[in-house]
Motif scaffolding. Structure first.
Motif, PDB file in Angstrom:
ATOM      1  N   THR A 120       0.839  -1.187   0.000  1.00 22.42           N
ATOM      2  CA  THR A 120       0.000   0.000   0.000  1.00 22.42           C
ATOM      3  C   THR A 120       0.881   1.246   0.000  1.00 22.42           C
ATOM      4  O   THR A 120       2.057   1.208   0.344  1.00 22.42           O
ATOM      5  N   LEU A 121       0.289   2.354  -0.367  1.00 19.85           N
ATOM      6  CA  LEU A 121       1.015   3.626  -0.438  1.00 19.85           C
ATOM      7  C   LEU A 121       0.222   4.630   0.379  1.00 19.85           C
ATOM      8  O   LEU A 121      -0.834   5.081  -0.049  1.00 19.85           O
ATOM      9  N   SER A 122       0.694   4.950   1.573  1.00 26.35           N
ATOM     10  CA  SER A 122      -0.061   5.830   2.451  1.00 26.35           C
ATOM     11  C   SER A 122      -0.258   7.201   1.811  1.00 26.35           C
ATOM     12  O   SER A 122      -1.369   7.720   1.757  1.00 26.35           O
ATOM     13  N   ARG A 123       0.833   7.803   1.294  1.00 23.96           N
ATOM     14  CA  ARG A 123       0.717   9.111   0.637  1.00 23.96           C
ATOM     15  C   ARG A 123       2.035   9.448  -0.059  1.00 23.96           C
ATOM     16  O   ARG A 123       3.108   9.301   0.520  1.00 23.96           O
ATOM     17  N   GLU A 175      12.466   5.227   1.479  1.00 27.64           N
ATOM     18  CA  GLU A 175      11.689   4.391   2.394  1.00 27.64           C
ATOM     19  C   GLU A 175      10.323   4.024   1.819  1.00 27.64           C
ATOM     20  O   GLU A 175       9.651   3.130   2.342  1.00 27.64           O
ATOM     21  N   GLN A 176       9.912   4.740   0.780  1.00 27.06           N
ATOM     22  CA  GLN A 176       8.611   4.456   0.184  1.00 27.06           C
ATOM     23  C   GLN A 176       8.689   3.244  -0.729  1.00 27.06           C
ATOM     24  O   GLN A 176       9.738   2.952  -1.303  1.00 27.06           O
TER      25      GLN A 176
END
Length: 198
Positions: A64-67, A105-106
């Motif tokens: 998932t990708l929070s933002r 980190e993403q």
């Protein structure tokens, strides 16, 4: 049960859960499911192939990708631009700017995402429906694996010479306003629940 049935982090398999998976999926689906659980990095399905069952998207697309947000100076180039070289150059610019804001980190999202684009313009106007596609294409492989993951799109344009209130100002958006010229603010977040419409 489904998540840990054949998870490599466990010392043994859960036979009952695995038997259920074999009954529930056909061989093609089971192979993809097990490959991803066992750490395979390939998440993309062949074109036109759909998996059965509501639990599959959450299992298959697990990253998932929070933002993720970034800004790029405008004006944007329309998808309908006659000069295709100009459109290509614009996509390169968007990608380069996105990479500047990408954190090590993403992780690239492999789940469903929502794309939000706000064009803060000064004098140049462009139809909002022609803004989306070049930007959406430019960040494939960075923010998400495939643009098919984009299920929701919110695109807006706001005139910088008018008064408006900005709620939840981020440092990146503030940077855009500080530049003193028109710009686009692009945000990629996890898609909202597709079974709930608001």
């Amino acid at each position: 049960m489904f998540r840990h049935a054949c998870d490599r982090s466990h010392s043994c398999f859960n036979p009952a859960a695995c038997f259920f998976l074999i009954l529930y999926f056909d061989r093609f689906e089971l192979a993809i499911y097990l490959a991803i659980l066992l750490g395979n990095s390939w998440h993309r399905l062949p074109s036109g192939r759909q998996l059965r069952g509501k639990i599959i998207p959450n299992l298959l697309f697990r990253n998932t990708l929070s933002r993720f947000e970034f800004i790029v100076d405008g004006p944007p180039v329309s998808q309908q631009a006659r000069r295709r070289a100009l459109l290509k150059a614009w996509k390169v610019t968007v990608r380069q700017e996105a990479e500047k804001y990408w954190s090590s980190e993403q992780k690239t999202a492999t789940g469903l995402v929502m794309l939000q684009i706000t064009y803060f313009y000064d004098s140049v106007k462009i139809d909002v429906d022609n803004i989306v596609k070049p930007i959406q294409d430019a960040i494939i492989g960075l923010a998400y694996v495939d643009d098919a993951q984009v299920t929701d799109v919110l695109v807006r344009k706001r005139n910088l010479s008018t008064n408006f209130k900005v709620e939840n100002m981020t440092s990146i958006l503030a940077e855009g306003f500080a530049r003193g010229n028109e710009f686009l603010h692009i945000v990629v977040i996890d898609a909202p629940d597709k079974e709930v419409l608001t």
